[in-house]
Design a protein around this motif. Structure first.
Motif, mmCIF file in Angstrom:
data_model
loop_
_atom_site.group_PDB
_atom_site.id
_atom_site.type_symbol
_atom_site.label_atom_id
_atom_site.label_comp_id
_atom_site.label_asym_id
_atom_site.label_seq_id
_atom_site.Cartn_x
_atom_site.Cartn_y
_atom_site.Cartn_z
ATOM 1 N N LYS A 1 0.825 -1.214 0.000
ATOM 2 C CA LYS A 1 0.000 0.000 0.000
ATOM 3 C C LYS A 1 0.856 1.260 0.000
ATOM 4 O O LYS A 1 0.431 2.306 -0.484
ATOM 5 N N GLN A 2 2.062 1.168 0.563
ATOM 6 C CA GLN A 2 2.956 2.331 0.601
ATOM 7 C C GLN A 2 3.753 2.473 -0.694
ATOM 8 O O GLN A 2 4.489 3.437 -0.855
ATOM 9 N N GLU A 3 3.580 1.508 -1.595
ATOM 10 C CA GLU A 3 4.317 1.498 -2.862
ATOM 11 C C GLU A 3 5.826 1.559 -2.628
ATOM 12 O O GLU A 3 6.565 2.244 -3.326
ATOM 13 N N HIS B 1 9.617 2.777 9.122
ATOM 14 C CA HIS B 1 10.175 4.125 8.996
ATOM 15 C C HIS B 1 10.456 4.554 7.557
ATOM 16 O O HIS B 1 10.857 5.692 7.319
ATOM 17 N N VAL B 2 10.251 3.654 6.599
ATOM 18 C CA VAL B 2 10.519 4.001 5.204
ATOM 19 C C VAL B 2 9.486 5.018 4.710
ATOM 20 O O VAL B 2 8.333 5.010 5.134
ATOM 21 N N THR B 3 9.925 5.912 3.832
ATOM 22 C CA THR B 3 9.014 6.885 3.251
ATOM 23 C C THR B 3 8.107 6.202 2.234
ATOM 24 O O THR B 3 8.521 5.247 1.566
ATOM 25 N N ASP B 4 6.863 6.675 2.115
ATOM 26 C CA ASP B 4 5.945 6.132 1.105
ATOM 27 C C ASP B 4 6.569 6.308 -0.278
ATOM 28 O O ASP B 4 7.097 7.382 -0.600
ATOM 29 N N GLY B 5 6.500 5.248 -1.080
ATOM 30 C CA GLY B 5 7.111 5.302 -2.401
ATOM 31 C C GLY B 5 8.623 5.196 -2.361
ATOM 32 O O GLY B 5 9.301 5.396 -3.378
#
Length: 206
Positions: A65-67, A100-104
């Motif tokens: 969902k966060q790609e 903690h990863v950024t979306d995309g």
């Protein structure tokens, strides 16, 4: 009715909190066993690439969902360690990266080899860890971002388990900020390619 909906909501909240508490208790028990030497290090030869590949595939589903793109493309590599414990280390690093990863963004697992040592690194794009928090990350219950940690159900125990496991293996580990994000790492001894050579591996690093 509205009351039934509200009651169901509260029941869901309580059940969710109970699950979080159960996970925290299990982690504390694991940490306690390792710290007090009740959970002995069982040194064996295993393919860490196969282990990580399976865990990465499971992680891909969780960040769909966060790609987020998860990258892992390393050749077969055998190491000399406690497979169960190292799986816990990789699981904690991957869980940390997912949360903690950024979306995309990107999560990348990679190796760096130095002679008979292999360094496993788990990188994620995202915010840097404040310098004053870097050394405290491994302390039990310590959380850099308490609000966000609470949001994804973190207990502040995972990285202290990593520390206990790596100390038990007498191997280095750490974390550092990069230009694009954060990288967690740990080192292990490489094992011979052939199983027949296992007996020749030195135990001096234990």
């Amino acid at each position: 009715s509205e009351m039934c909906i509200r009651d169901r909501f509260y029941c869901d909240v309580i059940a969710d909190e109970a699950k979080k508490m159960n996970r925290m208790v299990q982690k504390l028990l694991t940490l306690n066993q390792i710290e007090f030497g009740n959970n002995q290090v069982n040194m064996e030869r295993f393919d860490i690439t196969e282990m990580i590949r399976n865990m990465v595939e499971s992680s891909k589903i969780l960040v769909e969902k966060q790609e987020v793109k998860i990258i892992f493309d390393e050749p077969e590599t055998h190491v000399w360690a406690d497979e169960f414990m190292i799986e816990e280390v990789v699981n904690n690093y991957l869980s940390n990266a997912r949360n903690h990863v950024t979306d995309g963004g990107i999560i990348k697992v990679s190796y760096c080899r130095h002679g008979n040592d292999v360094r496993i690194k788990v990188f994620n794009t995202g915010d840097h860890i404040p310098q004053e928090d870097i050394d405290k990350l491994w302390v039990k219950f310590y959380k850099v971002d308490k609000a966000r940690t609470r949001e994804y159900g973190g207990s502040g125990i995972g990285l202290s388990i990593v520390k206990a496991i790596m100390d038990a293996h007498k191997q280095p580990f750490g974390v550092y900020n990069t230009a694009e994000g954060v990288a967690f790492w740990f080192c292990l001894k490489k094992a011979p390619k052939e199983e027949t050579d296992v007996q020749a591996v030195s135990y001096t690093h234990l």
